[in-house]
Write a protein that holds these residues in place. Structure first.
Motif, mmCIF file in Angstrom:
data_model
loop_
_atom_site.group_PDB
_atom_site.id
_atom_site.type_symbol
_atom_site.label_atom_id
_atom_site.label_comp_id
_atom_site.label_asym_id
_atom_site.label_seq_id
_atom_site.Cartn_x
_atom_site.Cartn_y
_atom_site.Cartn_z
ATOM 1 N N ASN B 3 0.857 -1.181 0.000
ATOM 2 C CA ASN B 3 0.000 0.000 0.000
ATOM 3 C C ASN B 3 0.902 1.243 0.000
ATOM 4 N N LEU B 6 0.434 3.889 2.869
ATOM 5 C CA LEU B 6 1.090 3.454 4.102
ATOM 6 C C LEU B 6 2.603 3.562 3.963
ATOM 7 N N GLU B 97 -4.172 -0.762 15.699
ATOM 8 C CA GLU B 97 -5.599 -1.047 15.668
ATOM 9 C C GLU B 97 -6.315 -0.216 14.606
ATOM 10 N N LEU B 99 -4.891 1.199 12.068
ATOM 11 C CA LEU B 99 -4.366 0.787 10.759
ATOM 12 C C LEU B 99 -5.103 -0.461 10.269
ATOM 13 N N LEU B 100 -5.312 -1.394 11.186
ATOM 14 C CA LEU B 100 -6.008 -2.635 10.807
ATOM 15 C C LEU B 100 -7.501 -2.420 10.588
ATOM 16 N N SER B 101 -8.020 -1.287 11.044
ATOM 17 C CA SER B 101 -9.449 -1.027 10.816
ATOM 18 C C SER B 101 -9.705 -0.522 9.402
ATOM 19 N N ARG B 102 -8.648 -0.216 8.671
ATOM 20 C CA ARG B 102 -8.791 0.201 7.272
ATOM 21 C C ARG B 102 -8.844 -1.048 6.393
ATOM 22 N N PRO B 103 -9.334 -0.898 5.178
ATOM 23 C CA PRO B 103 -9.452 -2.092 4.330
ATOM 24 C C PRO B 103 -8.112 -2.565 3.769
ATOM 25 N N LEU B 104 -7.228 -2.972 4.654
ATOM 26 C CA LEU B 104 -5.917 -3.480 4.253
ATOM 27 C C LEU B 104 -5.750 -4.860 4.871
ATOM 28 N N SER B 105 -5.304 -5.801 4.084
ATOM 29 C CA SER B 105 -5.062 -7.121 4.664
ATOM 30 C C SER B 105 -3.789 -7.053 5.499
ATOM 31 N N ARG B 106 -3.700 -7.954 6.436
ATOM 32 C CA ARG B 106 -2.491 -7.957 7.285
ATOM 33 C C ARG B 106 -1.249 -8.232 6.447
ATOM 34 N N PRO B 251 -0.933 -12.908 10.017
ATOM 35 C CA PRO B 251 -2.390 -12.955 9.783
ATOM 36 C C PRO B 251 -3.134 -13.879 10.745
ATOM 37 N N ARG B 252 -2.418 -14.816 11.362
ATOM 38 C CA ARG B 252 -3.073 -15.768 12.259
ATOM 39 C C ARG B 252 -3.102 -15.301 13.710
#
Lengths: 357, 259
Positions: B3, B6, B97, B99-106, B251-252
């Motif tokens: 991204n 980012l 948190e 950052l992860l709330s945006r539509p970005l995969s881990r 991701p896990r």
């Protein structure tokens, strides 16, 4: 849209530890309709944030399922986050940025235009001059306002807010509540957790109460309050009899007695109120004050009841804290509530006419 | 895969560290040709003691500079140092948190952060080579510098430090705090370096020198035209393994509320 389900969980469970010994969530069943303003109540460690974090894909469910806007929280997490605005509890920002840079950055990452930034800034009294300052210079309340702006500005279909009023002064809390009501009026869904029961009572249509990772209540605010006991303060001419034996009446005591009669204090279930009034009238009722129950009382009834202790105390020390502190907490809150109720809560005052005795 | 919004923010967040660090690397690396020129005559023809660098040639002197402890620190700060706190640092500060709330995969977030580490490695390697060229100009020894070998030296330098940046991202994606990821990454680099250095003058350790990744990175050979592609393959394999671990574990992971 009105009949669509915005959030649905089915036996959503989240356990931590190698053997799942830490039970953060156990079999949570929720269904929140699109267009609802839904409150999520519980003390620290009850499972509110865990539920929210599971819905957003930060945590993986141990079992059960959950969907947000019809999308599976495990498989479609990225798509869910494209359509959801989120404000975490204890909101943190990049200190080297200005407020504006931060908001622009978060908006760019979300890939949606900021449709409501000016409206939210206006409501929260955030000026352009403030946004130009570095975030490191902001007070806690100011940071929280930035957090609210970033969550709301893209006008997402669903807002998930974890303690949104944290750090805001009462005026700003009220502005935020109005903003949330506006969004709901515009067809958006709001799911928010709060420690401020009065806030939830004021704006939410439905509320869920979690305790020790379990859902203990899921009702409309009205229903929750309706089934709570009313506090009754009556002045009667004669020493009353048979009141204590009335079904649904509890804690009858004579608070004072004098020339004008006896002051009786008790609690009564709503269904028992007519019978209680009738019995008080037989003792020469002169004055009667019935205080409406509040959501706080409903909430405390779930936290003060020994039937709900399973598991929670061992796992969540905060819950144990609530239990240990109960008499003091309740006493303090009751005093506060009594003062607040006298000012604002609906009252039913019945002063029977002489002729009716 | 990555991204760019980012990525720009990450670079912006480290811009002062990068600007100052790269300037220091340029200055540091230009000293070695100057040192070579200053001592060229006095050490010419003398035997090189075990463990000491070869200052009798320009390539040897540049090579010493490339793996000098100060260089290791500078290169480390500007490559692995950018990634070692990338995820755990954001997590510790509570910013992950949002950052992860945006539509970005881990995975996308992780690869973007990894890219920053590789960009840092590429720039620090480039800065060293720019400094070396400037140093040879100042010392007047440009005729002894194999310019045609500089691109391969840059590529190996970037690969070598990019590998450590990838190890750092593997550790940062495994922990909630920067301290353990920093400790593991620094220990790994130090252990490799110590084995290489001790093995160069202590017979007991010498047979194990090959275990050190530093043993496979030889700037002097690269400058002399001896390119060992197996070293590049080794660095690549280590980087791929580390990246694979990070892409598997991050991701896990359950990301509970920060403390």
């Amino acid at each position: 849209m009105p009949n669509e389900v915005a959030i649905q969980t089915r036996a959503l469970t989240k356990h931590y530890g190698r053997t799942g010994e830490i039970k953060a969530l156990t079999a949570i069943d929720l269904e929140i309709k699109a267009g609802e303003l839904f409150g999520f109540l519980g003390p620290n460690g009850a499972g509110k944030s865990t539920t929210i974090r599971t819905l957003l894909g930060f945590l993986h469910p141990s079992s059960g399922s959950a969907s947000v806007l019809g999308l599976d929280v495990v498989k479609d997490s990225v798509e869910i986050r494209r359509r959801v605005g989120y404000l975490p509890s204890g909101f943190a920002v990049y200190d080297y940025m200005s407020g504006r840079e931060y908001l622009d950055h978060m908006r760019d990452l979300s890939g949606r235009p900021s449709l409501l930034r000016h409206r939210v800034m206006e409501a929260l009294e955030l000026s352009d001059a403030i946004l130009k300052r570095p975030v490191r210079d902001y007070s806690r309340g100011m940071r929280q306002k930035i957090g609210v702006v970033q969550a709301l500005e893209t006008d997402p279909e669903l807002l998930i807010l974890d303690e949104p009023s944290e750090g805001l002064d009462p005026l700003m809390q009220r502005s935020l509540q109005e903003l949330l009501l506006e969004r709901v009026a515009a067809g958006r869904t709001v799911f928010f957790s709060s420690h401020l029961i009065s806030e939830v009572e004021r704006i939410c249509s439905r509320v869920a109460i979690v305790r020790g990772g379990r859902l203990v209540a899921l009702e409309t605010v009205e229903s929750l309050v309706r089934f709570q006991r009313r506090r009754v303060d009556a002045l009667v001419a004669k020493k009353p009899s048979r009141i204590a034996s009335t079904a649904g009446v509890f804690g009858v005591k004579i608070a004072a007695e004098g020339k004008i009669g006896y002051r009786i204090n008790c609690e009564a279930e709503s269904s028992a109120v007519p019978k209680l009034i009738a019995r008080l009238q037989t003792s020469g009722l002169r004055d009667l004050l019935i205080e409406a129950a509040s959501l706080e009382e409903a909430f405390m009834s779930y936290y003060g009841d020994a039937r709900h202790t399973s598991g929670a105390v061992q796992v969540f020390p905060e819950v144990a804290e609530v239990k240990r502190a109960k008499p003091t907490t309740v006493a303090r809150r009751t005093a506060k509530r009594a003062a607040a109720t006298k000012r604002s809560a609906p009252k039913r005052r019945a002063t029977p006419k002489r002729g009716s005795r | 895969m990555i991204n760019l919004i980012l990525f720009r923010r990450l670079i912006r967040g480290h811009r002062i560290r990068l600007a100052v660090g790269l300037a220091v690397v340029v200055i540091w690396s230009l000293l070695f040709p100057v040192i070579y020129k200053a001592f060229q005559d006095s050490i010419a023809g003398k035997p090189i003691p075990p463990g000491a660098g070869n200052f009798s040639t320009l390539a040897g002197t540049i090579s010493v500079g490339f793996i000098h402890p100060i260089s290791i620190a500078l290169f480390g700060i500007l490559s692995a140092g950018l990634t070692v706190g990338a995820l755990s640092g954001e997590r510790q500060r509570g910013t992950l948190e949002l950052l992860l709330s945006r539509p970005l995969s881990r995975r996308k977030i992780l690869l973007t952060m990894l890219l920053e580490g590789w960009v840092g490695a590429a720039f620090v390697s480039l800065a060293y080579i720019i400094g070396t060229i400037l140093g040879t100009q100042i010392a007047g020894v440009t005729d002894q510098l194999a310019f045609e070998q500089l691109p391969i030296l840059w590529a190996y330098g970037a690969l070598f430090w990019g590998m450590f940046a990838t190890i750092a991202i593997a550790t940062t994606s495994s922990f909630d705090n920067t301290a353990p990821s920093m400790a593991i990454t620094v220990s790994f680099i130090m252990a490799n370096y110590i084995i290489e250095v001790i093995g160069s003058f202590w017979d007991v350790v010498e047979p194990y020198q090959y275990l050190s990744l530093f043993n496979h990175f030889s700037p002097v050979d690269l400058l002399n035209g001896t390119v060992d592609s197996s070293a590049a393959l080794l660095f690549g394999i280590v980087a791929v393994l580390a990246a694979g671990w990070a892409l598997y574990i991050f991701p896990r992971r359950d990301l509970a509320a920060p403390n």
